[in-house]
Design a protein around this motif. Structure first.
Motif, PDB file in Angstrom:
ATOM      1  N   GLN A   8       0.745  -1.119   0.072  1.00 32.04           N
ATOM      2  CA  GLN A   8      -0.001   0.144  -0.054  1.00 32.04           C
ATOM      3  C   GLN A   8       0.776   1.158  -0.028  1.00 32.04           C
ATOM      4  OE1 GLN A   8      -2.381   0.451   3.311  1.00 32.04           O
ATOM      5  NE2 GLN A   8      -3.573   2.155   2.671  1.00 32.04           N
ATOM      6  N   MET A   9       0.654   2.172  -1.103  1.00 35.09           N
ATOM      7  CA  MET A   9       1.283   3.424  -0.958  1.00 35.09           C
ATOM      8  C   MET A   9       0.271   4.399   0.006  1.00 35.09           C
ATOM      9  SD  MET A   9       3.623   3.368  -3.245  1.00 35.09           S
ATOM     10  CE  MET A   9       3.900   4.951  -3.425  1.00 35.09           C
ATOM     11  N   LEU A  10       1.154   5.067   0.740  1.00 41.37           N
ATOM     12  CA  LEU A  10       0.637   6.150   1.680  1.00 41.37           C
ATOM     13  C   LEU A  10       0.572   7.608   1.558  1.00 41.37           C
ATOM     14  CD1 LEU A  10       1.604   4.394   5.063  1.00 41.37           C
ATOM     15  CD2 LEU A  10      -0.642   3.916   3.967  1.00 41.37           C
ATOM     16  N   ARG A  11      -0.188   8.491   1.854  1.00 44.22           N
ATOM     17  CA  ARG A  11       0.125   9.942   1.558  1.00 44.22           C
ATOM     18  C   ARG A  11       1.138  10.084   2.581  1.00 44.22           C
ATOM     19  NH1 ARG A  11      -5.610   8.938   1.561  1.00 44.22           N
ATOM     20  NH2 ARG A  11      -6.367   9.998  -0.282  1.00 44.22           N
ATOM     21  N   ASP A  15       7.306  16.624   0.725  1.00 43.90           N
ATOM     22  CA  ASP A  15       7.519  16.750  -0.714  1.00 43.90           C
ATOM     23  C   ASP A  15       8.837  16.008  -1.119  1.00 43.90           C
ATOM     24  OD1 ASP A  15       5.213  18.477  -1.110  1.00 43.90           O
ATOM     25  OD2 ASP A  15       6.349  20.196  -1.065  1.00 43.90           O
ATOM     26  N   GLY A  16       8.666  15.315  -2.114  1.00 41.77           N
ATOM     27  CA  GLY A  16       9.860  14.384  -2.553  1.00 41.77           C
ATOM     28  C   GLY A  16      10.096  13.254  -1.698  1.00 41.77           C
ATOM     29  N   VAL A  17       9.131  12.679  -1.037  1.00 43.49           N
ATOM     30  CA  VAL A  17       9.041  11.619  -0.200  1.00 43.49           C
ATOM     31  C   VAL A  17       7.768  10.892  -0.511  1.00 43.49           C
ATOM     32  CG1 VAL A  17       9.336  10.509   2.087  1.00 43.49           C
ATOM     33  CG2 VAL A  17      10.301  12.854   1.610  1.00 43.49           C
ATOM     34  N   GLU A  18       7.994   9.426  -0.577  1.00 42.26           N
ATOM     35  CA  GLU A  18       6.669   8.558  -0.782  1.00 42.26           C
ATOM     36  C   GLU A  18       7.023   7.520   0.332  1.00 42.26           C
ATOM     37  OE1 GLU A  18       5.837   8.455  -5.474  1.00 42.26           O
ATOM     38  OE2 GLU A  18       6.681   6.788  -4.679  1.00 42.26           O
ATOM     39  N   ALA A  19       5.789   7.016   0.848  1.00 44.05           N
ATOM     40  CA  ALA A  19       5.824   5.970   1.896  1.00 44.05           C
ATOM     41  C   ALA A  19       4.970   4.681   1.575  1.00 44.05           C
ATOM     42  CB  ALA A  19       5.001   6.539   3.184  1.00 44.05           C
ATOM     43  N   VAL A 130       5.460  10.835  11.809  1.00 47.79           N
ATOM     44  CA  VAL A 130       4.912  12.242  11.628  1.00 47.79           C
ATOM     45  C   VAL A 130       4.609  12.606  10.064  1.00 47.79           C
ATOM     46  CG1 VAL A 130       6.104  13.120  13.607  1.00 47.79           C
ATOM     47  CG2 VAL A 130       7.442  13.197  11.464  1.00 47.79           C
ATOM     48  N   ALA A 131       5.472  11.829   9.126  1.00 46.35           N
ATOM     49  CA  ALA A 131       5.228  12.203   7.707  1.00 46.35           C
ATOM     50  C   ALA A 131       4.126  11.229   7.165  1.00 46.35           C
ATOM     51  CB  ALA A 131       6.370  12.135   6.861  1.00 46.35           C
ATOM     52  N   ALA A 132       3.852  10.048   7.585  1.00 44.61           N
ATOM     53  CA  ALA A 132       3.083   9.166   6.848  1.00 44.61           C
ATOM     54  C   ALA A 132       1.815   8.527   7.562  1.00 44.61           C
ATOM     55  CB  ALA A 132       3.915   7.961   6.348  1.00 44.61           C
ATOM     56  N   ASP A 133       2.256   8.138   8.859  1.00 49.80           N
ATOM     57  CA  ASP A 133       1.242   7.626   9.640  1.00 49.80           C
ATOM     58  C   ASP A 133       0.255   8.682  10.164  1.00 49.80           C
ATOM     59  OD1 ASP A 133       2.264   5.112   9.915  1.00 49.80           O
ATOM     60  OD2 ASP A 133       3.137   5.287  11.750  1.00 49.80           O
ATOM     61  N   GLU A 134       0.543   9.851  10.625  1.00 54.79           N
ATOM     62  CA  GLU A 134      -0.223  10.845  11.056  1.00 54.79           C
ATOM     63  C   GLU A 134      -1.090  11.428   9.894  1.00 54.79           C
ATOM     64  OE1 GLU A 134       1.556  13.917  13.265  1.00 54.79           O
ATOM     65  OE2 GLU A 134       2.210  12.487  14.812  1.00 54.79           O
ATOM     66  N   ALA A 271      -2.542   5.910  -7.506  1.00 58.22           N
ATOM     67  CA  ALA A 271      -3.373   7.140  -7.640  1.00 58.22           C
ATOM     68  C   ALA A 271      -3.999   7.674  -6.409  1.00 58.22           C
ATOM     69  CB  ALA A 271      -4.116   6.917  -9.027  1.00 58.22           C
ATOM     70  N   ALA A 272      -4.891   6.627  -5.918  1.00 58.44           N
ATOM     71  CA  ALA A 272      -5.589   6.971  -4.740  1.00 58.44           C
ATOM     72  C   ALA A 272      -4.669   7.148  -3.654  1.00 58.44           C
ATOM     73  CB  ALA A 272      -6.339   5.681  -4.213  1.00 58.44           C
ATOM     74  N   ALA A 273      -3.560   6.981  -3.442  1.00 60.11           N
ATOM     75  CA  ALA A 273      -2.443   7.338  -2.338  1.00 60.11           C
ATOM     76  C   ALA A 273      -2.014   8.741  -2.418  1.00 60.11           C
ATOM     77  CB  ALA A 273      -1.526   6.517  -2.330  1.00 60.11           C
ATOM     78  N   ILE A 274      -1.723   9.225  -3.852  1.00 57.65           N
ATOM     79  CA  ILE A 274      -0.956  10.402  -3.829  1.00 57.65           C
ATOM     80  C   ILE A 274      -1.924  11.611  -4.253  1.00 57.65           C
ATOM     81  CG2 ILE A 274       1.002   9.302  -4.494  1.00 57.65           C
ATOM     82  CD1 ILE A 274       0.594   9.900  -7.475  1.00 57.65           C
ATOM     83  N   ARG A 275      -3.220  11.468  -4.542  1.00 62.46           N
ATOM     84  CA  ARG A 275      -3.942  12.545  -4.834  1.00 62.46           C
ATOM     85  C   ARG A 275      -4.840  12.732  -3.744  1.00 62.46           C
ATOM     86  NH1 ARG A 275      -6.053  10.101 -10.857  1.00 62.46           N
ATOM     87  NH2 ARG A 275      -3.794  10.374 -11.990  1.00 62.46           N
TER      88      ARG A 275
END
Length: 275
Positions: A8-11, A15-19, A130-134, A271-275
């Motif tokens: 699963q991709m997370l929000r 910027d410049g980081v994917e989880a 702090v960047a992904a879970d929250e 797409a769902a994770a980053i939009r």
């Protein structure tokens, strides 16, 4: 085509980081990323062949990958493995490490593919929290907390687990010219003969030399670059079908199969994770 298990991709609030989080038995084919990756194996174990040698990683180990480093990955047993991963744009990593080191850098290499380092694990976990879970729990992003956690991670990485590289400009050799042709237009239907002509060598010699220098044969490398292009197009707002055609896939199903094989996620999930 669906991945075996959950990837699963997370929000992400940076910027410049994917989880990414995963618990899967999926075996990933040889591929590379255009970003740095740092993560933690949280359950099970994985075996992989990396550009830094064959490795095994188990629960609590930190795993890393450098941009362009060809590797694969398969579970140690039928139970699969679970991990949490952050992928960083190279410019972000190089700039942050240079800031921490107090000196300009052209390139940086993460030194080891598997690490057992409690301090590194704690700093990674803080940044992921702090960047992904929250961000995925609906908590408004705290930019100050994210920046502090990012600096804390890479100040430690730069001191103990990274090698600065001061490489000068390199002459573009035959294989590099063929590779550059793919990079410049991955959607193109270039043939092996086209690439061999670009390199100034026979098809047989190019095929052998390309696989040796790049780590993948030309077709597999082009497929990887097409996936990267499709990801960029999707992130920019393109519809999945349009992204598939623009990236050189025959249709959306073809793109989906390539995504799952290389990334373990479908384009729709991405797409769902980053939009």
């Amino acid at each position: 085509m669906k991945p075996r298990g959950r990837v699963q991709m997370l929000r992400c609030a940076l910027d410049g980081v994917e989880a990414t989080v995963a618990h899967t038995t999926h075996a990933f084919a040889r591929h590379s990323h255009d970003r740095f990756g740092i993560g933690i194996v949280v359950a099970g174990g994985q075996r992989s062949a990396s550009g830094r040698g064959p490795v095994e990683a188990r629960a609590s180990d930190v795993i890393t990958v450098n941009p362009g480093e060809v590797h694969d990955g398969s579970p140690l047993d039928e139970r699969g493995r679970a991990w949490r991963m952050l992928y960083f744009e190279p410019s972000l990593v190089i700039g942050t490490v240079a800031e921490c080191a107090g000196t300009p850098l052209r390139e940086v290499e993460l030194t080891r593919p598997v690490l057992n380092d409690t301090q590194l694990s704690l700093r990674f976990a803080r940044l992921f929290s702090v960047a992904a879970d929250e961000a995925n729990e609906g908590v408004p992003p705290d930019n100050l907390a994210c920046e502090e956690a990012l600096i804390a991670l890479f100040s430690y990485v730069s001191q103990y687990h990274a090698t600065p590289l001061q490489r000068g400009p390199e002459r573009m050799g035959p294989v590099a010219r063929a590779r550059s042709r793919i990079d410049d237009d991955p959607a193109s239907a270039s043939t092996l003969a086209d690439l061999a002509a670009e390199a100034g060598m026979s098809r047989f010699r190019l095929l052998r030399s390309f696989a040796h220098e790049v780590g993948l044969p030309p077709h597999a490398y082009r497929m990887q670059r097409r996936v990267a292009l499709a990801r960029h197009l999707i992130a920019s707002g393109s519809a999945l079908a349009d992204a598939a055609v623009s990236a050189g896939f025959s249709d959306q199903s073809h793109m989906t199969r390539a995504f799952v094989r290389l990334l373990g996620v479908t384009p729709a999930s991405y797409a769902a994770a980053i939009r």
